[in-house]
Design an enzyme around this catalytic site. Sequence first.
Site, PDB file in Angstrom:
ATOM      1  N   GLU A  59      20.964  93.318   6.174  1.00 38.72           N
ATOM      2  CA  GLU A  59      20.366  92.478   7.220  1.00 38.72           C
ATOM      3  C   GLU A  59      20.032  91.186   6.878  1.00 38.72           C
ATOM      4  O   GLU A  59      19.759  90.415   7.752  1.00 38.72           O
ATOM      5  CB  GLU A  59      19.055  93.626   7.524  1.00 38.72           C
ATOM      6  CG  GLU A  59      19.564  94.809   8.506  1.00 38.72           C
ATOM      7  CD  GLU A  59      18.709  95.955   8.232  1.00 38.72           C
ATOM      8  OE1 GLU A  59      17.722  96.118   7.638  1.00 38.72           O
ATOM      9  OE2 GLU A  59      19.215  97.292   8.312  1.00 38.72           O
ATOM     10  N   ASN A  95      12.951 102.343   1.983  1.00 40.00           N
ATOM     11  CA  ASN A  95      12.906 100.920   2.622  1.00 40.00           C
ATOM     12  C   ASN A  95      12.397 100.825   4.249  1.00 40.00           C
ATOM     13  O   ASN A  95      13.139 101.297   5.026  1.00 40.00           O
ATOM     14  CB  ASN A  95      14.379 100.216   2.642  1.00 40.00           C
ATOM     15  CG  ASN A  95      14.347  98.662   3.396  1.00 40.00           C
ATOM     16  OD1 ASN A  95      13.412  98.381   3.875  1.00 40.00           O
ATOM     17  ND2 ASN A  95      15.576  98.219   3.468  1.00 40.00           N
ATOM     18  N   HIS A 144      19.666  92.588   0.908  1.00 39.55           N
ATOM     19  CA  HIS A 144      19.996  93.345   1.942  1.00 39.55           C
ATOM     20  C   HIS A 144      21.093  92.938   3.094  1.00 39.55           C
ATOM     21  O   HIS A 144      20.776  91.978   3.337  1.00 39.55           O
ATOM     22  CB  HIS A 144      18.647  94.075   2.635  1.00 39.55           C
ATOM     23  CG  HIS A 144      18.856  95.272   3.210  1.00 39.55           C
ATOM     24  ND1 HIS A 144      19.417  95.247   4.509  1.00 39.55           N
ATOM     25  CD2 HIS A 144      18.581  96.632   2.970  1.00 39.55           C
ATOM     26  CE1 HIS A 144      19.291  96.550   4.907  1.00 39.55           C
ATOM     27  NE2 HIS A 144      19.171  97.383   4.082  1.00 39.55           N
ATOM     28  N   GLY A 193      22.169 102.792   9.489  1.00 41.96           N
ATOM     29  CA  GLY A 193      21.436 103.026  10.664  1.00 41.96           C
ATOM     30  C   GLY A 193      22.451 103.737  11.581  1.00 41.96           C
ATOM     31  O   GLY A 193      22.132 103.576  12.955  1.00 41.96           O
ATOM     32  N   LYS A 208      11.874  98.747   6.194  1.00 42.24           N
ATOM     33  CA  LYS A 208      12.262  97.672   6.873  1.00 42.24           C
ATOM     34  C   LYS A 208      10.966  97.428   8.002  1.00 42.24           C
ATOM     35  O   LYS A 208       9.855  97.073   7.371  1.00 42.24           O
ATOM     36  CB  LYS A 208      13.321  97.997   8.098  1.00 42.24           C
ATOM     37  CG  LYS A 208      14.378  98.791   6.846  1.00 42.24           C
ATOM     38  CD  LYS A 208      15.835  98.917   7.672  1.00 42.24           C
ATOM     39  CE  LYS A 208      16.971  99.663   6.777  1.00 42.24           C
ATOM     40  NZ  LYS A 208      18.073  99.572   7.351  1.00 42.24           N
TER      41      LYS A 208
HETATM   42  P1  13P Z   1      19.441 103.714   7.051  1.00 41.08           P
HETATM   43  O1  13P Z   1      19.098 104.775   6.040  1.00 41.08           O
HETATM   44  O2  13P Z   1      18.681 103.907   8.053  1.00 41.08           O
HETATM   45  O3  13P Z   1      20.803 103.931   7.494  1.00 41.08           O
HETATM   46  O4  13P Z   1      19.128 102.359   6.338  1.00 41.08           O
HETATM   47  C1  13P Z   1      19.532 102.171   4.960  1.00 41.08           C
HETATM   48  C2  13P Z   1      19.066 100.967   4.538  1.00 41.08           C
HETATM   49  O5  13P Z   1      19.522 100.084   5.198  1.00 41.08           O
HETATM   50  C3  13P Z   1      18.293 101.328   3.326  1.00 41.08           C
HETATM   51  O6  13P Z   1      17.959  99.679   2.834  1.00 41.08           O
END
Ligand code: 13P
Length: 253
Positions: free
Chosen positions: A100, A9, A98, A176, A11
């Site tokens: 977020e 992902n 997700h 993250g 983002k």
């Molecule tokens: P990270 O691997 O950066 O922690 O993010 C995970 C994530 O949100 C994947 O959708």
Amino acid sequence: MRKKIVAGNWKMNTDYPQGLWLASEVVNMVNDEVLSNVTVILAPPFSHLYGVGQLIKESPKVHLAAQNCGSEKSGAFTGEVSASMVKSVGAEYVIIGHSERRHIYGENNAMVERKIKLSLETGLYPIFCCGETLNERNSGKHFQVINSQLEEALFELTENEISRVVIAYEPVWAIGTGVNATSHQAQEIHHFIRNSIKEKYGESISDSTSILYGGSCNSKNAKELFCNPDVDGGLIGGASLKSREFVDIIKMI
Ligand code: 13P
């Protein structure tokens, strides 16, 4: 047997040329190095979907996902991108719910459910995300939270529909942060999710549902996370932006 999946992902990262470059590096490395029977998914930003899709077309292991889709079919929804639009540029999968989207953009389980239904109607495979916050875990509510996310967003689906859904457990506190769930924590929740599906839809569906782990997964911790019986791969954020690191994670499956 259920599919092993590693999805990246991206983002809101990479401009278009950088995205094409990253995708082509991943495709080349996967073609050269990945021997196992794993489904690799790239989820670039909307603007890159068509171009990345063209690049990965020749690689049978690598597939395309959108990171989100609109909750309506079409119409006056400025800035939204519908499920059928992402399907029409070559995406096969779409990430839905997700954390977020839930926490920054206020998506609730009802909206997540609508998006899942629309994406299924369109012929996409939804990657449904669930997971608890740190507060919820610290107050012992993690099972309860996951249970309501499943009940409210997924469990109205028919057997046929749920069979097309991939689930990703992403504890919000691990996304993250550099703090991944331990192997035990991941297996415990994955087992809980699989068992909930079993109770609702029966063993054959629960056995064939892929459940991915996401949250600070990298090439150092992937092996011990992926070797759990109910962990079928990963949904990778930051570490999917570096081709070498991402392919090393894929090779841990
Ligand atoms: P990270 O691997 O950066 O922690 O993010 C995970 C994530 O949100 C994947 O959708």
